[in-house]
Motif scaffolding. Structure first.
Motif, PDB file in Angstrom:
ATOM      1  N   GLY A 119       0.112   2.552  -3.506  1.00  0.00           N
ATOM      2  CA  GLY A 119      -1.089   3.185  -3.301  1.00  0.00           C
ATOM      3  C   GLY A 119      -2.375   2.138  -3.501  1.00  0.00           C
ATOM      4  N   ASN A 163       0.663   4.261 -10.176  1.00  0.00           N
ATOM      5  CA  ASN A 163       1.267   4.100  -8.825  1.00  0.00           C
ATOM      6  C   ASN A 163       1.164   5.616  -8.001  1.00  0.00           C
ATOM      7  N   ILE A 164       0.410   5.601  -6.880  1.00  0.00           N
ATOM      8  CA  ILE A 164       0.057   7.003  -6.589  1.00  0.00           C
ATOM      9  C   ILE A 164       1.258   8.126  -6.376  1.00  0.00           C
ATOM     10  N   HIS A 165       2.410   7.413  -6.233  1.00  0.00           N
ATOM     11  CA  HIS A 165       3.580   8.495  -6.067  1.00  0.00           C
ATOM     12  C   HIS A 165       3.933   9.258  -7.459  1.00  0.00           C
ATOM     13  N   GLN A 177       1.417  11.744  -7.846  1.00  0.00           N
ATOM     14  CA  GLN A 177       1.160  13.071  -7.161  1.00  0.00           C
ATOM     15  C   GLN A 177       2.601  13.988  -7.473  1.00  0.00           C
ATOM     16  N   LYS A 194      -5.029  -0.702  -2.944  1.00  0.00           N
ATOM     17  CA  LYS A 194      -5.587  -1.233  -1.811  1.00  0.00           C
ATOM     18  C   LYS A 194      -6.349  -2.633  -2.237  1.00  0.00           C
ATOM     19  N   ASP A 207      -6.324   2.894  -6.226  1.00  0.00           N
ATOM     20  CA  ASP A 207      -6.496   2.266  -4.817  1.00  0.00           C
ATOM     21  C   ASP A 207      -7.476   1.324  -4.978  1.00  0.00           C
ATOM     22  N   GLU A 265       0.970  -1.111  -0.121  1.00  0.00           N
ATOM     23  CA  GLU A 265       0.055  -0.023  -0.169  1.00  0.00           C
ATOM     24  C   GLU A 265       1.043   1.173   0.147  1.00  0.00           C
ATOM     25  N   LYS A 266       2.064   1.410   0.551  1.00  0.00           N
ATOM     26  CA  LYS A 266       2.831   2.488   0.889  1.00  0.00           C
ATOM     27  C   LYS A 266       3.691   2.850  -0.541  1.00  0.00           C
TER      28      LYS A 266
END
Ligand SMILES: CC(C)(COP(=O)(O)OP(=O)(O)OC[C@H]1O[C@@H](n2cnc3c(N)ncnc32)[C@H](O)[C@@H]1OP(=O)(O)O)[C@@H](O)C(=O)NCCC(=O)NCCS
Length: 383
Positions: free
Chosen positions: A68, A311-313, A316, A70, A337, A64-65
């Motif tokens: 991102g 990927n969330i990063h 962002q 889930k 997610d 998750e880290k």
């Protein structure tokens, strides 16, 4: 870049097919770890002697880290989380073969019907079907031709691919067909039945992907029957060869020596995740900025960015560098997610789920990026 010189072209409908099995990180990691523990127990002696490397455990918090993600949806999720299998496997009850009822056909038709309904059209109103996906369930006959047959669309149909940019490149191909006069209303399908390609025994990548299909109706705006569609102001495509995201699956598999062909990890998906991150994000930022300036637009003219969902990063960082502030669910919505990385489909899932609040005149950018490398962007305005 090609502009819409002669005709206005609009996206008038989108559809989404969500596979039946929702698989959480906990389920996936527990299965992987169950398999790894058994592997280590079965091979304890060889591991002890240094002849074999022990499998390392996966970790829910890491997944998750780092990503991102889930949850993800899969067509054969129960098989993937069976520690004895850990791979997609069609059920024995599936009585139709790949030429009878392909999995991708079911997924594609589900997405297509929703898109057609939104656009207020039926199959016979469509004169081109483009199946543009990063993976294909079979080589020939074309899945696009089978979709054409099932929906009763006119004209012609073909398959194409461009990794995670398959949807944006597919919509661009649809625009070319409309501008040239070869078609006036196009159904583009990006069906990512991708989990069979994944090596779910590989700790570094077992959590990354999910299955999903999306469909887009791209048409000559003058014949649109949809209320308030999204006009494509222009599109911009970019490619730059890289092996950092790879899957060797293809005809060469059949020419390899040995009988354990399916065990060769080269056929499955793998990537150098950190390098992709480092190389691709600056290219994406530059691409979007150039696309905006080509159209004499500023970042501040954008109401929203629908970005590729890997990927969330990555999202962002791209959002922060482009917008000059932390992106929010409003300025750059996230769906990874819930869906994980769905290759070419992700950017359209974000557009499909997060556009109803757009007011006439507001502008946004749909931007995909990934294997190839490839980047594809469409500037769109609600009319
Ligand atoms: C793949 C990705 C999630 C990995 O995240 P990351 O932070 O870069 O993690 P790394 O691969 O550097 O691994 C960090 C550590 O976690 C470990 N690790 C990897 N997978 C793990 C897992 N499932 N569970 C626990 N630990 C894990 C690694 O072995 C490494 O350990 P080390 O520091 O002792 O060597 C991330 O790089 C990514 O998504 N990149 C972009 C890729 C992308 O979007 N590609 C496009 C595809 S379309």
């Amino acid at each position: 870049m090609t502009k819409n010189i002669e005709k206005n072209i609009a996206i008038t409908g989108t559809g989404l097919f969500v596979p039946p099995c929702a698989i959480s990180n906990e389920q996936l990691v527990n299965s992987y770890n169950g398999y790894a523990e058994q592997f280590n127990a079965d091979n304890a002696e060889a591991i002890e002697n240094g002849d074999l490397e022990a499998m390392e455990m996966s970790d829910v918090a890491f997944v998750e880290k780092a990503s991102g993600i889930k949850n993800r949806y899969m067509m054969e999720g129960e098989a993937v989380i069976d520690p004895a299998l850990l791979r997609a496997r069609l059920s024995k009850e599936a009585d139709d073969d790949i030429y009878g009822e392909p999995v991708s056909l079911k997924m594609s038709l589900g997405a297509a019907r929703e898109a057609m309904e939104q656009a207020n059209i039926s199959g016979e109103d469509i004169d081109l079907v483009i199946f543009s996906s990063s993976v294909w369930e079979r080589i020939v006959p074309s899945i696009a031709c089978e979709i054409q047959n099932k929906l009763g669309t006119k004209g012609f149909a073909y398959d194409m691919a461009m990794g995670c940019s398959s949807a944006t490149f597919g919509m661009s191909a649809a625009m070319d067909a409309i501008i040239s006069g070869m078609a006036s209303r196009v159904l583009v399908i990006t069906c990512e039945y991708i989990t069979p390609l994944m090596n779910h025994r590989d700790r570094d990548s077992h959590f990354i992907f999910g299955d999903a299909a999306v469909a887009m109706i791209v048409e000559d705006e003058s014949i649109s029957q949809a209320p308030n569609p999204f006009r494509v102001i222009s599109r911009k495509l970019f490619t730059d060869f890289s092996k950092n995201i790879r899957a060797g699956f293809g005809t060469r598999m059949m020419a390899e020596e040995g009988d354990d062909v399916m065990e060769n990890p080269d056929w499955r998906f793998s990537q150098s995740g950190r390098t992709v991150f480092r190389e691709l994000i600056p290219a994406v930022i530059n691409h979007v900025k150039t696309h905006l300036s080509d159209e004499e637009l500023e970042v501040s003219d954008l109401r929203r960015m629908w970005l590729h969902q890997a990927n969330i990063h990555m999202n962002q960082m791209a959002g922060r560098k482009l917008l000059g502030e932390e992106p929010t669910m409003d300025t750059s919505p996230v769906i990874l997610d819930e869906f994980a990385n769905t290759a070419g489909a992700g950017v359209i899932i974000a557009f499909h789920k997060h556009r109803a609040d757009f007011k006439p005149g507001e502008v946004g950018v749909i931007c995909s990026f990934g294997a190839g490398y490839s980047i594809g962007s469409l500037l769109v305005k609600r009319i």
